[in-house]
Design an enzyme around this catalytic site. Structure first.
Site, PDB file in Angstrom:
ATOM      1  CG  ASN A 169      -1.909   1.299   1.262  1.00  0.00           C
ATOM      2  OD1 ASN A 169      -1.181   2.028   1.039  1.00  0.00           O
ATOM      3  ND2 ASN A 169      -3.116   1.267   1.996  1.00  0.00           N
ATOM      4  CG  HIS A 186      -8.024   3.540   1.318  1.00  0.00           C
ATOM      5  ND1 HIS A 186      -8.221   2.331   2.158  1.00  0.00           N
ATOM      6  CD2 HIS A 186      -8.916   4.238   1.100  1.00  0.00           C
ATOM      7  CE1 HIS A 186      -9.127   2.785   2.805  1.00  0.00           C
ATOM      8  NE2 HIS A 186      -9.668   3.542   2.396  1.00  0.00           N
ATOM      9  NE  ARG A 210      -9.607   6.658   4.160  1.00  0.00           N
ATOM     10  CZ  ARG A 210      -8.618   6.168   4.178  1.00  0.00           C
ATOM     11  NH1 ARG A 210      -6.635   6.510   4.281  1.00  0.00           N
ATOM     12  NH2 ARG A 210      -8.113   4.602   5.250  1.00  0.00           N
ATOM     13  CG  HIS A 227      -3.430   9.110   2.785  1.00  0.00           C
ATOM     14  ND1 HIS A 227      -5.151   8.857   3.620  1.00  0.00           N
ATOM     15  CD2 HIS A 227      -2.793  10.279   4.102  1.00  0.00           C
ATOM     16  CE1 HIS A 227      -5.018   8.808   4.756  1.00  0.00           C
ATOM     17  NE2 HIS A 227      -4.030   9.462   5.019  1.00  0.00           N
ATOM     18  CD  GLU A 283      -6.342  -1.074   0.719  1.00  0.00           C
ATOM     19  OE1 GLU A 283      -5.981  -1.791   1.762  1.00  0.00           O
ATOM     20  OE2 GLU A 283      -6.561   0.375   1.839  1.00  0.00           O
ATOM     21  CG  HIS A 336      -5.853  -1.823   9.379  1.00  0.00           C
ATOM     22  ND1 HIS A 336      -5.236  -1.246  11.037  1.00  0.00           N
ATOM     23  CD2 HIS A 336      -6.181  -0.407   8.692  1.00  0.00           C
ATOM     24  CE1 HIS A 336      -5.643   0.480  10.683  1.00  0.00           C
ATOM     25  NE2 HIS A 336      -6.034  -0.051   9.005  1.00  0.00           N
ATOM     26  CG  ASP A 337      -2.670  -2.006  12.659  1.00  0.00           C
ATOM     27  OD1 ASP A 337      -1.630  -0.914  12.962  1.00  0.00           O
ATOM     28  OD2 ASP A 337      -3.275  -1.094  13.501  1.00  0.00           O
ATOM     29  CG  HIS A 380       1.471   2.688   9.531  1.00  0.00           C
ATOM     30  ND1 HIS A 380       1.669   4.497   9.376  1.00  0.00           N
ATOM     31  CD2 HIS A 380       2.516   2.686  10.321  1.00  0.00           C
ATOM     32  CE1 HIS A 380       2.191   5.108  10.450  1.00  0.00           C
ATOM     33  NE2 HIS A 380       3.105   3.708  11.305  1.00  0.00           N
TER      34      HIS A 380
HETATM   35  N1  PXP Z   1      -6.651  -2.594   4.074  1.00  0.00           N
HETATM   36  C1  PXP Z   1      -7.477  -1.772   4.393  1.00  0.00           C
HETATM   37  C2  PXP Z   1      -8.796  -1.939   4.066  1.00  0.00           C
HETATM   38  C3  PXP Z   1      -6.901  -0.201   4.846  1.00  0.00           C
HETATM   39  O1  PXP Z   1      -7.890   0.423   4.853  1.00  0.00           O
HETATM   40  C4  PXP Z   1      -5.438  -0.131   5.144  1.00  0.00           C
HETATM   41  C5  PXP Z   1      -4.734   1.183   5.396  1.00  0.00           C
HETATM   42  O2  PXP Z   1      -4.889   2.129   3.990  1.00  0.00           O
HETATM   43  C6  PXP Z   1      -4.278  -1.655   5.162  1.00  0.00           C
HETATM   44  C7  PXP Z   1      -4.888  -2.681   4.447  1.00  0.00           C
HETATM   45  C8  PXP Z   1      -3.668  -1.565   5.450  1.00  0.00           C
HETATM   46  O3  PXP Z   1      -2.789  -1.074   6.428  1.00  0.00           O
HETATM   47  P1  PXP Z   1      -1.377  -0.741   6.910  1.00  0.00           P
HETATM   48  O4  PXP Z   1      -1.253   0.516   6.663  1.00  0.00           O
HETATM   49  O5  PXP Z   1      -2.108  -0.678   8.889  1.00  0.00           O
HETATM   50  O6  PXP Z   1      -0.506  -2.022   6.868  1.00  0.00           O
END
Ligand code: PXP
Length: 242
Positions: free
Chosen positions: A8, A44, A46, A51, A71, A192-193, A216
């Site tokens: 990402n 992603h 928005r 971003h 996304e 995510h994380d 991230h």
């Molecule tokens: N999946 C989704 C749906 C997200 O919104 C995000 C963050 O934009 C991620 C995955 C990736 O998360 P991270 O940036 O914590 O790796």
């Protein structure tokens, strides 16, 4: 087969946007991530474009040599138009609310069943694979199967938070959710994380995991190890997946 790593690149755009101008170059970063071994690029956009921008997404699409995953919230007409125009490999539908710092919940696939069925049909009709963001709740995963989605993306923040305290406890609901997804023939993504510490355990515990999208932590690690090394390090965490 190893789990795919989709990088990402929103954070690279965030850094660029903090100064105006074009440093770092988001398009070049997308090219480089793929050369360095990423199996896909995730963006992603928005509505406030704080971003990645809609124009970035249009520019990135032609340089994709791997998989492109967009996304966002399909309740934004602009998002739906962008996806139908760019035709990525996959669209991941996320129920973001406006101004949200980052995604923080999955779909209520029971309450939103009718809506999801319709919008998923629109994207699938255009030949785009669809994934929907869900919490690790067996009932929500079961109901996701009735929406016609190809895949689910398991929202892994709760796992990442609990991981350092009790990893078996942290993963339990995710394994149950994955078993339901497998029974229902849904593909499984996750994100995510996820980071260098928790990724190998997650990937090796979840049966049928196909893809993770990571932003991230990976981009932060790239400050220390460089982007090429970091992508390779993350990919190595995925080789022992189930
Ligand atoms: N999946 C989704 C749906 C997200 O919104 C995000 C963050 O934009 C991620 C995955 C990736 O998360 P991270 O940036 O914590 O790796």
């Amino acid at each position: 087969m190893a789990v795919k790593l989709s990088v990402n690149i929103n954070k690279i755009a965030t850094l660029r946007n903090s100064r105006g101008g074009n440093v770092p170059d988001v398009l070049q970063a997308a090219i480089n991530c793929q050369v360095f071994g990423a199996d896909g690029i995730t963006v992603h956009p928005r509505p406030d474009e704080r971003h990645i921008r809609y124009s970035d997404v249009r520019q990135i699409k032609p340089i994709i040599t791997t998989e492109f995953n967009i996304e966002g919230n399909p309740k934004e007409d602009k998002f739906v138009q962008l996806v139908l125009e760019t035709v990525p490999t996959q669209v991941t539908l996320v129920p973001d609310t406006a101004g949200q710092l980052t995604s923080d919940h999955g779909w209520d696939t029971l309450k939103e069943a009718q809506y999801l069925r319709e919008i998923i049909g629109v994207f699938r009709q255009a030949g785009i694979r669809v994934s929907i963001f869900v919490d690790p709740v067996a009932d929500m995963v079961a109901a996701a199967a009735d929406t016609g989605t190809d895949r689910i993306e398991l929202y892994t923040e709760a796992f990442a938070k609990e991981f350092h305290h009790d990893r078996d406890e942290a993963i339990a609901l995710y394994i149950q959710a994955a078993i339901v997804a497998n029974e229902k023939k849904l593909g499984i993504n996750a994100g995510h994380d996820l980071d260098m510490n928790n990724l190998a355990f997650f990937a090796s515990s979840i049966p049928g995991l196909l893809e993770v999208s990571i932003g991230h932590a990976l981009i932060a690690d790239a400050l220390y190890y460089g982007l090429e090394n970091t992508i390779q390090l993350y990919k190595r965490q995925l080789v022992h997946s189930r």
